[in-house]
Design a protein around this motif. Structure first.
Motif, PDB file in Angstrom:
ATOM      1  N   CYS A 132      65.013  25.694  48.533  1.00  0.00           N
ATOM      2  CA  CYS A 132      65.319  25.676  49.957  1.00  0.00           C
ATOM      3  C   CYS A 132      64.904  26.996  50.591  1.00  0.00           C
ATOM      4  CB  CYS A 132      66.812  25.417  50.208  1.00  0.00           C
ATOM      5  SG  CYS A 132      67.931  26.661  49.534  1.00  0.00           S
ATOM      6  N   THR A 133      64.722  26.958  51.897  1.00  0.00           N
ATOM      7  CA  THR A 133      64.540  28.171  52.692  1.00  0.00           C
ATOM      8  C   THR A 133      65.512  28.099  53.853  1.00  0.00           C
ATOM      9  OG1 THR A 133      62.835  27.148  54.050  1.00  0.00           O
ATOM     10  CG2 THR A 133      62.086  28.360  52.114  1.00  0.00           C
ATOM     11  N   CYS A 178      68.737  29.781  48.815  1.00  0.00           N
ATOM     12  CA  CYS A 178      67.540  29.651  49.644  1.00  0.00           C
ATOM     13  C   CYS A 178      66.654  30.893  49.564  1.00  0.00           C
ATOM     14  CB  CYS A 178      67.932  29.364  51.088  1.00  0.00           C
ATOM     15  SG  CYS A 178      68.669  27.724  51.299  1.00  0.00           S
ATOM     16  N   ALA A 237      68.751  24.611  57.344  1.00  0.00           N
ATOM     17  CA  ALA A 237      67.979  24.987  56.157  1.00  0.00           C
ATOM     18  C   ALA A 237      66.948  23.902  55.838  1.00  0.00           C
ATOM     19  CB  ALA A 237      68.903  25.193  54.971  1.00  0.00           C
TER      20      ALA A 237
END
Lengths: 160, 290
Positions: free
Chosen positions: B105-106, B138, B166
């Motif tokens: 994830c970011t 993330c 996200a």
């Protein structure tokens, strides 16, 4: 030009009718002629400080007006249709004079280049070299156009 | 005629001038002022738009970087990417065997993906069981969770949680290659071929004596194995190998021509799975005497 430059108001009062009549003779449509003349004067006003200093400001307006008259922009008519919608209702006028009607009707039958040459020569009082420069043709060509136009007009007017 | 034409133009000009109705220099002034206001407004609008655009560029959250999970370790069973949002949930068919869950994830904080299995028995009455859970921090790369699903699962549910803004990417891969869309291998056998016999799930390496041939003779043995690996077929108390049935999802019938020399001979099946595989297999077969 010497002395103080003319005010735009005086300039307009002095030349609007002449420019309009020239276009009127070319289009044989007074409304179109007035619209185009007004647009040309508006463009002059927008840069009046500069144009007022010219030796012959009306030459600039006439050139703009004729360019507008023959340009695609003019033919598209978008801006003029807008202007026409803004125009106030005009008073009903007396019928046009027979001489003017006959002459303008005869002009309308001429080829466009011949018609422009005649109008510029007889109504705008431009000399042949200036018409040739404006039309980007040789002076002899303009003289030829004028000769043919005169012949055609003579036949039409005498016939009428 | 020239003089006459000049006179005509002179008269026409005088007449036409009387028809001309000049809008007036004041009208020209109003037109020019209106155009200038419009031009100014247009420029102002452009400036505002440009400013708003620049502000948006400067203040908007950073565009999440493209999330890459690298080469898939197996056949992809499920994958998705996007913004976490709210209440993200997806379902997949049942997958048995070893499943690898990758999650990255970011954006803010972390994202968690939970995989639950819907029980095949009494679905709707038994709550889905959690099979795996992966939590990715993330911006720190992908986290991987490997889990095994052996039997009794009708389908999988993947549920995501985390900051709504996200961005995520997950991938579920399997070592069996195909989803379990048909659990009964007997359905692949011709009904008229004879009595269909079957086995419950066999784990890899399991060996079962599953049947007994009543009479000696020549038989046509049709066997179906649903799973990944092979079923080794043998006969007798001291088994001798008579053939092999490859397993698949779903299984395909394998026909063996079998000579049985004495009554009550045992049929023995051994399920061999690829090394490390955990997915069970199901088998079904029929006998036809020739």
């Amino acid at each position: 030009m010497t002395g103080r430059p003319p005010s735009f108001h005086d300039f307009y009062e002095a030349h609007y009718a002449d420019v309009s009549v020239q276009l009127y003779a070319y289009f044989n449509d007074r409304h179109e002629a007035q619209d185009i003349a007004q647009e040309a004067f508006c463009r002059a006003l927008a840069r009046w400080d500069k144009i007022a200093a010219y030796d012959d400001p009306v030459a600039w307006v006439r050139r703009v007006a004729w360019n507008l008259a023959v340009s695609r922009w003019r033919r598209a008519g978008t801006a003029l249709r807008f202007l026409r919608r803004q125009r106030l209702e005009e008073p009903v006028q007396d019928g046009p004079a027979p001489d003017r009607v006959a002459l303008f009707a005869a002009l309308a039958k001429l080829p466009a280049a011949h018609r422009r040459a005649v109008v510029l020569y007889y109504l705008a009082d431009l000399p042949v070299p200036e018409i040739a420069e404006r039309e980007q043709v040789a002076e002899a060509t303009v003289r030829s156009w004028l000769h043919r136009a005169r012949t055609a007009l003579a036949g039409e007017v005498q016939h009428d | 005629m020239t003089d006459q034409l000049e006179d005509l133009f002179h008269a026409a000009r005088a007449q036409a001038v009387r028809e001309i109705e000049p809008p007036g220099a004041e009208s020209a002034g109003r037109t020019v002022r209106r155009r200038r206001r419009s031009a100014t407004a247009a420029v102002a609008a452009l400036v505002v738009l440009a400013g708003a655009g620049a502000t948006a560029l400067l203040t908007r959250p950073r565009e999440p970087e493209t999330i890459t999970l690298g080469p898939a370790p197996g056949a992809v069973a499920a994958e998705d990417a996007g913004q976490v949002g709210s209440a993200y949930a997806r379902t997949t068919p049942a997958w048995l065997g070893n499943l690898t869950l990758e999650l990255a994830c970011t954006g803010p904080d972390r994202v968690t993906l939970v995989v639950r299995g819907t029980p095949a028995a009494d679905p709707g009455e038994t709550a889905p069981a959690e099979l795996a859970r992966a939590t990715a921090v993330c911006g720190t790369g992908a986290t991987t969770s490997v889990f095994s699903v052996k039997r009794g699962i009708a389908g999988l549910t993947l549920q995501l949680s985390g900051a709504a803004e996200a961005m995520f990417a997950y991938r579920l891969t399997t070592d069996t290659g195909e989803p379990l869309t048909e659990t009964d291998p007997g359905a692949r056998l011709r009904p008229a071929a004879g009595l269909v016999r079957s086995l419950p799930w066999l784990d890899p390496g399991a060996v079962r004596s599953v049947d007994q041939v009543a009479e000696a003779g020549r038989y046509r043995l049709t066997i179906v194995c649903t799973g990944t690996g092979t079923a080794e077929i043998a006969l007798g108390d001291r088994p001798h190998r008579i053939g092999r049935a490859p397993c698949a999802w779903p299984g395909e019938p394998t026909v063996l021509d079998v000579a049985v020399s004495q009554a009550r001979t045992l049929l023995r099946i051994e399920f061999r799975a690829p090394e490390g595989a955990t997915a069970p297999a199901r088998l079904a077969w029929t006998w036809e005497k020739r």
